[in-house]
Design an enzyme around this catalytic site. Structure first.
Site, mmCIF file in Angstrom:
data_model
loop_
_atom_site.group_PDB
_atom_site.id
_atom_site.type_symbol
_atom_site.label_atom_id
_atom_site.label_comp_id
_atom_site.label_asym_id
_atom_site.label_seq_id
_atom_site.Cartn_x
_atom_site.Cartn_y
_atom_site.Cartn_z
ATOM 1 N NE ARG A 64 -4.318 -0.757 2.469
ATOM 2 C CZ ARG A 64 -5.275 -0.280 2.184
ATOM 3 N NH1 ARG A 64 -5.058 0.750 2.353
ATOM 4 N NH2 ARG A 64 -6.356 -1.173 2.180
ATOM 5 C CG ASP A 70 -7.096 -0.100 -1.746
ATOM 6 O OD1 ASP A 70 -7.283 -0.945 -1.233
ATOM 7 O OD2 ASP A 70 -7.499 0.840 -1.612
ATOM 8 C CE LYS A 84 -0.128 -19.562 9.705
ATOM 9 N NZ LYS A 84 0.837 -19.275 10.581
ATOM 10 C CG HIS A 91 7.288 -21.173 7.154
ATOM 11 N ND1 HIS A 91 6.649 -21.034 7.980
ATOM 12 C CD2 HIS A 91 8.898 -21.014 7.963
ATOM 13 C CE1 HIS A 91 6.977 -20.941 9.464
ATOM 14 N NE2 HIS A 91 8.069 -21.173 9.212
ATOM 15 C CE LYS A 111 10.301 -24.724 9.612
ATOM 16 N NZ LYS A 111 11.144 -23.586 10.217
ATOM 17 C CD GLU A 151 7.178 -19.809 17.354
ATOM 18 O OE1 GLU A 151 7.748 -18.812 16.780
ATOM 19 O OE2 GLU A 151 6.223 -19.529 17.819
ATOM 20 C CG ASP A 200 -0.056 -18.193 14.417
ATOM 21 O OD1 ASP A 200 0.056 -17.236 12.650
ATOM 22 O OD2 ASP A 200 0.540 -18.138 15.288
ATOM 23 C CG HIS A 237 3.519 -24.288 10.859
ATOM 24 N ND1 HIS A 237 3.622 -24.177 9.947
ATOM 25 C CD2 HIS A 237 4.130 -22.827 11.409
ATOM 26 C CE1 HIS A 237 3.784 -22.427 9.009
ATOM 27 N NE2 HIS A 237 3.696 -22.484 10.506
ATOM 28 C CE LYS A 264 3.226 -16.483 18.473
ATOM 29 N NZ LYS A 264 4.491 -16.961 17.895
HETATM 30 C C1 BG6 Z 1 4.460 -18.876 12.069
HETATM 31 C C2 BG6 Z 1 2.845 -18.163 12.536
HETATM 32 O O1 BG6 Z 1 3.886 -19.544 10.199
HETATM 33 O O2 BG6 Z 1 6.318 -19.518 12.201
HETATM 34 C C3 BG6 Z 1 4.298 -17.787 13.413
HETATM 35 O O3 BG6 Z 1 3.099 -16.937 12.222
HETATM 36 C C4 BG6 Z 1 5.171 -18.930 14.280
HETATM 37 O O4 BG6 Z 1 3.405 -17.289 14.303
HETATM 38 C C5 BG6 Z 1 6.000 -18.784 12.630
HETATM 39 O O5 BG6 Z 1 6.901 -17.804 15.407
HETATM 40 C C6 BG6 Z 1 7.619 -20.384 14.009
HETATM 41 O O6 BG6 Z 1 8.221 -20.235 12.559
HETATM 42 P P1 BG6 Z 1 9.567 -21.162 13.237
HETATM 43 O O7 BG6 Z 1 10.414 -20.925 11.145
HETATM 44 O O8 BG6 Z 1 10.376 -19.594 13.410
HETATM 45 O O9 BG6 Z 1 9.723 -22.215 13.128
#
Ligand code: BG6
Length: 472
Positions: free
Chosen positions: A43, A80, A133, A163, A167, A201, A220, A225, A321
């Protein structure tokens, strides 16, 4: 290989932290086509020069020449996403060649972005669409998004990113499972007592409060994941490593997850939210959900897969977290030996075999066994736990996004999530969320830097909490 990437959300956190650095590395390693170009879209009112200056400040400059080359290949377009007509007007000139459009934006913008891209001619075959995602907020919204996507392009050109699938250690789970007779032979309910999947984390919500207040850890982290990890561990061996063979098997597992009922929510789940505390020696603030009290930053779940292979085996999923240390692990605990021939004293020392696969930050594989080192030739065996440890020291680990970007540019969908997997995952997540609502499952406080609320103890394997920092 396509050579034109339209990156939406170009000023966002993900783009800065992972997407542009990934492109930088791919360019350095000469893995991108000579004609590669990036259309950076957001934006903000930048032009090419001001965007390049902004990005230059944010990318690590240790490879100055390649960085400048990357910046030269980037053109910035302010757009936009809510306005399909103006999107079409600003972007149609980039429909001159097949493109990959990458939506690194919140999911509520997917549908309008998709309409704008279609109007600009950027979704004509063989162009592709990549989505970050979370795809939606629940099954209904995911289906709505999907219907809009499907009105513009077919599944073979839709790339849904998780993602974790990019890995290398996650791919190694498959190699370990399917490349060895040893594991596959015992990979079932007769020999396995439980499976733990932990993604802890140290980071907090950090600047994503608004998003997190709506999604929480369940949506999330677990919906994508963690369920992808579960699916890779629990799926039947695919007949081949091709795109659909693997995705078919993952989908079957996700569909076999037993929906959670309100009656089970108390025993099979726990939620927490971090308060002020100390992580890595630094005082950190608690998560302020801006009045949304019903949101968790920690979740523990006991999932049950109702099929022949896994009936009765709990899969404990824990993510949080602001934990004491960062660790992603899969722990497979085997059943105790069928018939114990040693003395009663030895039985007290017995530990069931455990396969511990640590995926991050280091990649290690540990197999817990019982053995006897102490016994002399004529006395009884003295059994003790011992472990076979394997530290994987890869020459170079890539950012997961590097692999996924290359695959999207090449058109390989193997490491992307298919529509029916997303739906199956949401179906289960919706059951958990409804069970929490109906059972009024509380969100317990935990101090930042601890292993979640005290109520979470039954969900966490001791080996993980003791080795990775003191149990709080
Ligand atoms: C993301 C989440 O998809 O993955 C985050 O939205 C999270 O909240 C992250 O911190 C963790 O990814 P990684 O690769 O650091 O384990």
């Amino acid at each position: 290989m396509h050579d034109s990437l339209l990156l939406f959300g170009a000023t966002g956190d993900l783009a800065q932290r992972y997407l542009f650095p990934s492109l930088h590395h791919l360019l350095r390693d000469r893995l991108l086509p000579d004609t590669f170009r990036v259309i950076a879209i957001a934006r903000s009112a930048h032009d090419d020069d001001s965007f390049r200056a902004w990005l230059r400040d944010r990318l690590d400059g240790d490879d100055y020449v390649v960085l400048e080359e990357l910046l030269r290949r980037i053109h910035y377009v302010p757009v936009d996403l809510g306005d399909a007509d103006s999107m079409a007007a600003s972007l149609s000139r980039y429909a001159d060649r097949p493109a990959v459009s990458y939506l690194s934006t919140p999911p509520n913008l997917f549908a309008s972005a998709c309409r704008g891209l279609k109007a600009a001619g950027l979704l004509e075959a063989p162009s592709r669409l990549v989505l970050e995602k979370p795809i939606g907020h629940d099954l209904a919204s995911a289906k709505e998004i999907d219907a809009t996507l499907k009105s513009a392009l077919d599944e073979s050109r839709i790339f849904r990113i998780d993602h974790y699938l990019g890995k290398a250690p996650v791919q190694n789970l498959l190699a370990l499972r399917l490349g060895n007779t040893l594991f596959e032979a015992v990979w079932e309910r007769r020999w396995i007592e439980s499976v733990d999947i932990i993604v802890a984390e140290t980071a907090g919500v950090d600047g994503r409060e608004g998003y997190y207040a709506d999604y929480g850890a369940l949506r999330d982290m677990v919906q994508n994941h963690m369920l992808q990890l579960l699916a890779l561990i629990a799926m039947e061996p695919p007949a081949a490593m091709d795109t659909d063979s693997i995705r078919d098997e993952k989908r079957k597992v996700l569909r076999a997850l037993r929906p959670m009922s309100a009656a089970d929510a108390g025993a099979d789940s726990v939620r927490g939210r971090y308060r002020d505390g100390v992580v890595d020696g630094h005082a950190v603030k608690g998560f302020d959900a801006g009045g949304h009290d019903d949101v968790e930053t920690f979740v523990g779940l006991r999932a049950w897969i109702d099929n022949w292979r896994w009936a009765g085996v709990p899969f404990r999923l824990v993510t949080g977290k602001r934990m004491p240390s960062r660790t992603t692990e899969v722990v497979v605990t085997f059943r105790p030996v069928t018939h114990w021939v040693f003395g009663a004293g030895e039985a007290r020392r017995a530990r069931p075999n455990q396969l511990r696969m640590r995926l991050q930050p280091e990649e290690t594989i540990e197999l817990g066994l019982m053995g006897s080192l102490a016994a002399s030739e004529w006395s009884a065996n003295e059994l003790q736990p011992m472990s076979l440890d394997l530290a994987m020291l890869p020459p170079k680990r890539r950012i997961a996004y590097e692999r996924l970007m290359i695959d999207a540019l090449k058109g390989d969908q193997t490491l992307f999530v298919r529509d029916d997997e997303v739906e199956a995952a949401w179906r289960w997540i919706d059951s958990v969320s409804a069970a929490w609502r109906d059972a009024r499952t509380p969100v317990h406080d935990y101090p930042a830097g601890s292993w979640g609320p005290v109520e979470a103890a039954p969900f966490l394997p001791r080996a993980v909490t003791t080795q990775n920092g003191r149990k709080a």
